[in-house]
Motif scaffolding. Structure first.
Motif, PDB file in Angstrom:
ATOM      1  N   PHE A  81     -19.469  -6.503   4.086  1.00  0.00           N
ATOM      2  CA  PHE A  81     -18.883  -4.969   4.019  1.00  0.00           C
ATOM      3  C   PHE A  81     -18.417  -4.573   5.302  1.00  0.00           C
ATOM      4  CE2 PHE A  81     -21.312  -5.860   0.222  1.00  0.00           C
ATOM      5  CZ  PHE A  81     -20.370  -5.349  -0.770  1.00  0.00           C
ATOM      6  N   GLY A  82     -17.160  -4.383   5.457  1.00  0.00           N
ATOM      7  CA  GLY A  82     -16.726  -3.923   6.924  1.00  0.00           C
ATOM      8  C   GLY A  82     -16.638  -2.242   7.090  1.00  0.00           C
ATOM      9  N   ARG A  83     -16.385  -2.162   8.262  1.00  0.00           N
ATOM     10  CA  ARG A  83     -16.257  -0.405   8.423  1.00  0.00           C
ATOM     11  C   ARG A  83     -14.707  -0.070   8.272  1.00  0.00           C
ATOM     12  NH1 ARG A  83     -19.945   1.957   7.914  1.00  0.00           N
ATOM     13  NH2 ARG A  83     -18.907   3.480   9.123  1.00  0.00           N
ATOM     14  N   GLY A  84     -13.767  -0.955   8.121  1.00  0.00           N
ATOM     15  CA  GLY A  84     -12.341  -0.653   7.698  1.00  0.00           C
ATOM     16  C   GLY A  84     -12.558   0.336   6.317  1.00  0.00           C
ATOM     17  N   ALA A  85     -11.664   1.487   6.575  1.00  0.00           N
ATOM     18  CA  ALA A  85     -11.919   2.368   5.415  1.00  0.00           C
ATOM     19  C   ALA A  85     -10.346   2.652   4.792  1.00  0.00           C
ATOM     20  CB  ALA A  85     -12.575   3.807   5.853  1.00  0.00           C
ATOM     21  N   VAL A  86     -10.386   2.833   3.674  1.00  0.00           N
ATOM     22  CA  VAL A  86      -9.010   2.912   3.205  1.00  0.00           C
ATOM     23  C   VAL A  86      -8.303   4.286   3.646  1.00  0.00           C
ATOM     24  CG1 VAL A  86      -7.912   3.260   0.795  1.00  0.00           C
ATOM     25  CG2 VAL A  86      -9.491   1.398   1.030  1.00  0.00           C
ATOM     26  N   SER A  91      -2.224   5.624   1.351  1.00  0.00           N
ATOM     27  CA  SER A  91      -2.255   4.522   0.051  1.00  0.00           C
ATOM     28  C   SER A  91      -2.053   5.295  -1.025  1.00  0.00           C
ATOM     29  CB  SER A  91      -3.706   4.233   0.048  1.00  0.00           C
ATOM     30  OG  SER A  91      -4.326   3.418   1.214  1.00  0.00           O
ATOM     31  N   HIS A  92      -1.577   4.200  -1.864  1.00  0.00           N
ATOM     32  CA  HIS A  92      -1.173   4.583  -3.398  1.00  0.00           C
ATOM     33  C   HIS A  92      -2.166   4.108  -4.522  1.00  0.00           C
ATOM     34  CE1 HIS A  92       2.922   5.355  -1.483  1.00  0.00           C
ATOM     35  NE2 HIS A  92       2.842   4.299  -0.852  1.00  0.00           N
ATOM     36  N   LEU A  93      -3.237   5.051  -4.521  1.00  0.00           N
ATOM     37  CA  LEU A  93      -4.225   4.851  -5.311  1.00  0.00           C
ATOM     38  C   LEU A  93      -4.309   5.884  -6.661  1.00  0.00           C
ATOM     39  CD1 LEU A  93      -6.873   4.173  -2.713  1.00  0.00           C
ATOM     40  CD2 LEU A  93      -5.401   2.453  -3.645  1.00  0.00           C
ATOM     41  N   ARG A  94      -4.754   5.496  -7.476  1.00  0.00           N
ATOM     42  CA  ARG A  94      -5.077   6.608  -8.633  1.00  0.00           C
ATOM     43  C   ARG A  94      -6.402   6.775  -8.962  1.00  0.00           C
ATOM     44  NH1 ARG A  94      -0.844   5.002 -13.198  1.00  0.00           N
ATOM     45  NH2 ARG A  94       0.355   4.085 -11.463  1.00  0.00           N
ATOM     46  N   HIS A  95      -6.963   7.561  -9.014  1.00  0.00           N
ATOM     47  CA  HIS A  95      -8.294   7.808  -9.127  1.00  0.00           C
ATOM     48  C   HIS A  95      -8.794   8.674 -10.452  1.00  0.00           C
ATOM     49  CE1 HIS A  95      -9.341   6.226  -5.170  1.00  0.00           C
ATOM     50  NE2 HIS A  95      -8.470   7.166  -4.470  1.00  0.00           N
ATOM     51  N   THR A  96      -9.987   8.538 -10.907  1.00  0.00           N
ATOM     52  CA  THR A  96     -10.326   9.105 -12.231  1.00  0.00           C
ATOM     53  C   THR A  96     -11.468  10.244 -11.926  1.00  0.00           C
ATOM     54  OG1 THR A  96     -11.830   7.491 -12.727  1.00  0.00           O
ATOM     55  CG2 THR A  96      -9.870   7.302 -13.758  1.00  0.00           C
ATOM     56  N   LYS A  97     -11.924   9.983 -10.671  1.00  0.00           N
ATOM     57  CA  LYS A  97     -13.324  10.740 -10.220  1.00  0.00           C
ATOM     58  C   LYS A  97     -13.136  11.130  -8.940  1.00  0.00           C
ATOM     59  CE  LYS A  97     -16.417   8.211 -13.043  1.00  0.00           C
ATOM     60  NZ  LYS A  97     -17.394   6.879 -13.243  1.00  0.00           N
ATOM     61  N   PRO A  98     -13.564  12.205  -8.317  1.00  0.00           N
ATOM     62  CA  PRO A  98     -13.505  12.778  -7.028  1.00  0.00           C
ATOM     63  C   PRO A  98     -14.557  11.991  -6.059  1.00  0.00           C
ATOM     64  CG  PRO A  98     -14.794  14.282  -8.266  1.00  0.00           C
ATOM     65  CD  PRO A  98     -14.201  13.420  -9.205  1.00  0.00           C
ATOM     66  N   ILE A 112      -4.215   0.534  -8.147  1.00  0.00           N
ATOM     67  CA  ILE A 112      -3.650   0.252  -6.664  1.00  0.00           C
ATOM     68  C   ILE A 112      -2.207   0.055  -6.946  1.00  0.00           C
ATOM     69  CG2 ILE A 112      -4.245  -0.739  -4.502  1.00  0.00           C
ATOM     70  CD1 ILE A 112      -6.811  -1.568  -5.740  1.00  0.00           C
ATOM     71  N   HIS A 113      -1.557   0.578  -5.839  1.00  0.00           N
ATOM     72  CA  HIS A 113      -0.090   0.172  -5.853  1.00  0.00           C
ATOM     73  C   HIS A 113       0.323   0.034  -4.368  1.00  0.00           C
ATOM     74  CE1 HIS A 113       0.917   0.424  -9.875  1.00  0.00           C
ATOM     75  NE2 HIS A 113      -0.136   1.314  -9.942  1.00  0.00           N
ATOM     76  N   GLY A 114      -0.577  -0.587  -3.632  1.00  0.00           N
ATOM     77  CA  GLY A 114      -0.200  -0.953  -2.092  1.00  0.00           C
ATOM     78  C   GLY A 114      -1.380   0.351  -1.289  1.00  0.00           C
ATOM     79  N   PHE A 115      -1.901  -0.318  -0.095  1.00  0.00           N
ATOM     80  CA  PHE A 115      -2.953   0.775   0.464  1.00  0.00           C
ATOM     81  C   PHE A 115      -2.770   0.135   1.998  1.00  0.00           C
ATOM     82  CE2 PHE A 115      -5.275  -3.282  -0.549  1.00  0.00           C
ATOM     83  CZ  PHE A 115      -6.157  -3.468   0.734  1.00  0.00           C
ATOM     84  N   SER A 116      -3.331   1.034   2.785  1.00  0.00           N
ATOM     85  CA  SER A 116      -3.622   0.731   4.251  1.00  0.00           C
ATOM     86  C   SER A 116      -4.941   1.267   4.482  1.00  0.00           C
ATOM     87  CB  SER A 116      -2.497   1.309   4.889  1.00  0.00           C
ATOM     88  OG  SER A 116      -2.245   2.850   4.844  1.00  0.00           O
ATOM     89  N   TYR A 163       0.007  -4.914  -2.278  1.00  0.00           N
ATOM     90  CA  TYR A 163      -1.033  -5.227  -3.326  1.00  0.00           C
ATOM     91  C   TYR A 163      -1.046  -4.341  -4.468  1.00  0.00           C
ATOM     92  CZ  TYR A 163      -5.696  -6.094  -5.434  1.00  0.00           C
ATOM     93  OH  TYR A 163      -6.931  -6.489  -5.893  1.00  0.00           O
ATOM     94  N   VAL A 164      -0.886  -4.896  -5.794  1.00  0.00           N
ATOM     95  CA  VAL A 164      -0.884  -4.306  -6.956  1.00  0.00           C
ATOM     96  C   VAL A 164      -2.202  -4.515  -7.790  1.00  0.00           C
ATOM     97  CG1 VAL A 164       0.200  -3.614  -9.103  1.00  0.00           C
ATOM     98  CG2 VAL A 164       1.523  -3.684  -6.959  1.00  0.00           C
ATOM     99  N   TRP A 165      -3.027  -3.706  -8.388  1.00  0.00           N
ATOM    100  CA  TRP A 165      -3.933  -3.834  -9.136  1.00  0.00           C
ATOM    101  C   TRP A 165      -3.814  -2.674 -10.175  1.00  0.00           C
ATOM    102  CZ3 TRP A 165      -8.137  -0.712 -10.511  1.00  0.00           C
ATOM    103  CH2 TRP A 165      -9.133  -1.300 -11.549  1.00  0.00           C
ATOM    104  N   ASP A 166      -3.395  -2.951 -11.558  1.00  0.00           N
ATOM    105  CA  ASP A 166      -3.157  -2.110 -12.506  1.00  0.00           C
ATOM    106  C   ASP A 166      -3.690  -2.623 -13.799  1.00  0.00           C
ATOM    107  OD1 ASP A 166      -2.459   0.224 -14.167  1.00  0.00           O
ATOM    108  OD2 ASP A 166      -0.602   0.468 -13.348  1.00  0.00           O
ATOM    109  N   PRO A 167      -4.894  -2.487 -14.351  1.00  0.00           N
ATOM    110  CA  PRO A 167      -5.220  -2.917 -15.534  1.00  0.00           C
ATOM    111  C   PRO A 167      -4.637  -2.414 -16.871  1.00  0.00           C
ATOM    112  CG  PRO A 167      -6.812  -1.739 -14.622  1.00  0.00           C
ATOM    113  CD  PRO A 167      -5.805  -1.741 -13.668  1.00  0.00           C
ATOM    114  N   GLY A 168      -4.053  -1.335 -16.524  1.00  0.00           N
ATOM    115  CA  GLY A 168      -3.229  -0.693 -17.819  1.00  0.00           C
ATOM    116  C   GLY A 168      -1.885  -1.148 -18.052  1.00  0.00           C
ATOM    117  N   GLN A 169      -1.254  -2.013 -17.085  1.00  0.00           N
ATOM    118  CA  GLN A 169      -0.166  -2.633 -17.191  1.00  0.00           C
ATOM    119  C   GLN A 169      -0.272  -4.108 -17.485  1.00  0.00           C
ATOM    120  OE1 GLN A 169       3.068  -0.617 -17.088  1.00  0.00           O
ATOM    121  NE2 GLN A 169       1.582   0.919 -17.168  1.00  0.00           N
ATOM    122  N   PRO A 170       0.574  -4.481 -18.355  1.00  0.00           N
ATOM    123  CA  PRO A 170       0.569  -6.049 -18.690  1.00  0.00           C
ATOM    124  C   PRO A 170       1.000  -6.779 -17.314  1.00  0.00           C
ATOM    125  CG  PRO A 170       2.358  -5.055 -19.908  1.00  0.00           C
ATOM    126  CD  PRO A 170       1.683  -3.833 -19.130  1.00  0.00           C
TER     127      PRO A 170
END
Length: 170
Positions: A81-86, A91-98, A112-116, A163-170
């Protein structure tokens, strides 16, 4: 996730004619072939913990039988677990919670639709899990060149901005 404890036994599922050098393992672990593990250590790369030998109890071939009769030796490794933080702003992230924890930066993630990473947070590990995306393994450019130079198999590296991770899309 629960930690995988010894004895380290696996059943391999082979989808091609050869055994891969990298195998996604259970939980947060991965398997490296002996060749990949030795070369990783020889070249002084960082960020992996463990390197414990694994007993392969069974091999199942999904498409073709592997050409090689002998199964390579594998080692279980765990990315640190690195110290690097998103970087939330870039970044292009969609969240459901704060966000509830400023250290781990975990919050419900829809896609996730790309991040840095935030500048100055990465400490140079070659393989690690970043704060904010603990379920994702990040590798350095040095590790990417290592994989290419040695022609390690069963690895697909994607630049973080693609990098894309979107479980709601086929």
């Amino acid at each position: 996730m629960k930690v995988w404890l010894p004895p380290y036994r696996v059943e391999l599922e082979v989808h091609g004619a050869t055994f891969g050098d990298f195998v996604e393992g259970p939980g947060d672990e991965a398997l490296f072939s002996e060749r990949m593990a030795e070369t990783f250590r020889e070249e002084g790369l960082t960020g992996l913990l463990g390197f414990h030998p694994v007993e392969v109890s069974r091999v199942r071939a999904k498409r073709k039988r592997p050409k090689s009769g002998s199964v390579p030796r594998y080692f279980v490794v765990s990315p640190c677990f690195g110290r690097g933080a998103v970087d939330e702003a870039r970044s292009h992230l969609r969240h459901t919670k704060p966000m509830t924890c400023a250290e781990c930066r975990y919050r419900g993630l829809d896609s996730i639709h790309g991040f840095s990473l935030e500048p100055g947070t990465w400490q140079g590990e070659d393989v690690f899990r970043p704060r904010g995306l603990q379920g994702t393994i990040i590798v350095s450019e040095r590790f990417a060149r290592f994989v290419t130079r040695h022609a390690f198999t069963n690895t697909k590296l994607t630049p973080t901005e693609e990098y894309v991770w979107d479980p709601g899309q086929p």
